[in-house]
Structures are given as structure tokens and as C-alpha cells.
Scaffold this motif. Structure first.
Motif, PDB file in Angstrom:
ATOM      1  N   SER A  46      37.495  44.582  26.830  1.00 10.08           N
ATOM      2  CA  SER A  46      37.179  45.440  25.622  1.00 10.08           C
ATOM      3  C   SER A  46      38.491  45.926  24.999  1.00 10.08           C
ATOM      4  O   SER A  46      39.722  45.841  25.841  1.00 10.08           O
ATOM      5  N   SER A  98      37.842  38.576  29.838  1.00  9.61           N
ATOM      6  CA  SER A  98      38.062  39.081  28.544  1.00  9.61           C
ATOM      7  C   SER A  98      37.815  40.572  28.500  1.00  9.61           C
ATOM      8  O   SER A  98      37.180  41.108  29.471  1.00  9.61           O
ATOM      9  N   THR A 103      35.143  41.569  31.175  1.00 14.51           N
ATOM     10  CA  THR A 103      33.941  40.682  31.641  1.00 14.51           C
ATOM     11  C   THR A 103      34.349  39.400  32.033  1.00 14.51           C
ATOM     12  O   THR A 103      35.324  38.577  31.692  1.00 14.51           O
ATOM     13  N   LEU A 142      32.361  35.736  33.924  1.00 10.48           N
ATOM     14  CA  LEU A 142      31.257  34.967  34.129  1.00 10.48           C
ATOM     15  C   LEU A 142      29.967  35.965  33.568  1.00 10.48           C
ATOM     16  O   LEU A 142      29.137  36.126  34.484  1.00 10.48           O
ATOM     17  N   TYR A 143      30.041  36.586  32.501  1.00  8.90           N
ATOM     18  CA  TYR A 143      28.904  36.895  31.788  1.00  8.90           C
ATOM     19  C   TYR A 143      28.737  38.424  32.271  1.00  8.90           C
ATOM     20  O   TYR A 143      27.463  39.076  32.086  1.00  8.90           O
ATOM     21  N   GLN A 144      29.389  38.948  33.446  1.00  5.99           N
ATOM     22  CA  GLN A 144      29.122  40.279  34.062  1.00  5.99           C
ATOM     23  C   GLN A 144      30.316  41.131  33.390  1.00  5.99           C
ATOM     24  O   GLN A 144      31.498  40.881  33.464  1.00  5.99           O
ATOM     25  N   THR A 145      29.919  42.221  33.071  1.00  2.00           N
ATOM     26  CA  THR A 145      30.878  43.396  32.258  1.00  2.00           C
ATOM     27  C   THR A 145      30.787  44.417  33.239  1.00  2.00           C
ATOM     28  O   THR A 145      30.174  44.955  33.668  1.00  2.00           O
TER      29      THR A 145
END
Length: 163
Positions: free
Chosen positions: A91, A89, A110, A112-115
Motif C-alpha cells: 500500500s 504488493s 499483500t 497471495l491475497y493476504q494483507t
């Protein structure tokens, strides 16, 4: 997959650059980077230069009939990147227009929960019969290790038209 891990982009080695020349285009690039694609499809030409990490330089040449403002190209590229990256995803991008020929985009991806905050720099060069859009993408934290390599490419870029 360096972009999603804790590894750092290696510093661009510009003291002994490599030289690329093909079909009217030439430029210097860092010795630890590599040209990975140079493809022509109809009146479009795509060239990719990759770093040892996850940064990339992307050239797109079009005939003048396909010319557009750089902001429009930047927005279309950004939207296209979202569409082809289905596992991530993004921003909302922020575009800073420094001139009609230079734009910076800041966007975060983002996975796997890493941005990861990214910077894309877009440049536009107009030649007699062609227009070149040049895009440089890098994780924001790695810009310090790659900016001189990108500048080397831009500063040495020469184009005499395709054969």
C-alpha cells in the motif's frame, strides 16, 4: 513463513537479556532474539537482529558524509523494500514524523491475497564521525509482543565509533 500465516510473534523475553558488543557498538536484546548479521562494506555497516517470528531490527551506520534527514532515509528504505520484494504488493506508506529523529511508517503488504499491516519505526542517532539509522519492522498485530524488545535495544545502545 510466519508473516504470511496465522502464527503470532512470541513475546520478547527481556528479563534476562543478551548483550552484543562488537567494533565499538553494544546493546542488550531479548534472550529469544538473535543477531544474524554484522557486516562492513567500505564505510557502511549493517547489523540485523531477528525475532523468533517475523519482526526485524536493522541498524545502518554511515560516515557523516552520507548523512541525510531521517524522513528521506525512511522513504528510501520503504521504496527499497518494495523493489526487493517482487512477489508482494504494498500500500502507499503513511509516515508520522514524531521528531527529526523518530518516524513511524504504516504500510500494508499483500502476498497471495493476504494483507498484513506493518509498522516500521525509524530512529536516527548522530555520533562524532558516524550516523546510525535504526529500523524496527513488525506486523501491526504483533507490536504488543515486540515493542519492549525494541525499547531494550534503543535504551541500551552505546556506540564509540568503529575501529
Amino acid at each position: 513463513l510466519c508473516l504470511l500465516s496465522a502464527c503470532t510473534e512470541p513475546k520478547a523475553k527481556t528479563s534476562n537479556p543478551k548483550h552484543y558488543s562488537n567494533d565499538g557498538l553494544s546493546f542488550n536484546y531479548p534472550e529469544n532474539w538473535k543477531v544474524t548479521e554484522d557486516e562492513k562494506i567500505s564505510n557502511l555497516r549493517y547489523i540485523s537482529v531477528e525475532t523468533p517470528g517475523s519482526a526485524i531490527v536493522f541498524f545502518q551506520f554511515h560516515g557523516m558524509a552520507n548523512d541525510m534527514p531521517l524522513l528521506e532515509y525512511s522513504q528510501a528504505f520503504s521504496e527499497g523494500a518494495k523493489e526487493v520484494t517482487s512477489v508482494a504488493s504494498f500500500s502507499s506508506p503513511i509516515f508520522n514524523e514524531f521528531s527529526e529523529n523518530r518516524i513511524e511508517e504504516k504500510v500494508s503488504i499483500t502476498v497471495l491475497y493476504q494483507t498484513i499491516p506493518l509498522i516500521r519505526e525509524y530512529l536516527k542517532f548522530t555520533y562524532d564521525d558516524d550516523v546510525c539509522f535504526l529500523m524496527f519492522q513488525v506486523a501491526e498485530e504483533d507490536l504488543k509482543n515486540t515493542k519492549n524488545g525494541f525499547d531494550l535495544i534503543v535504551d541500551s545502545l552505546e556506540y564509540g565509533g568503529s575501529n
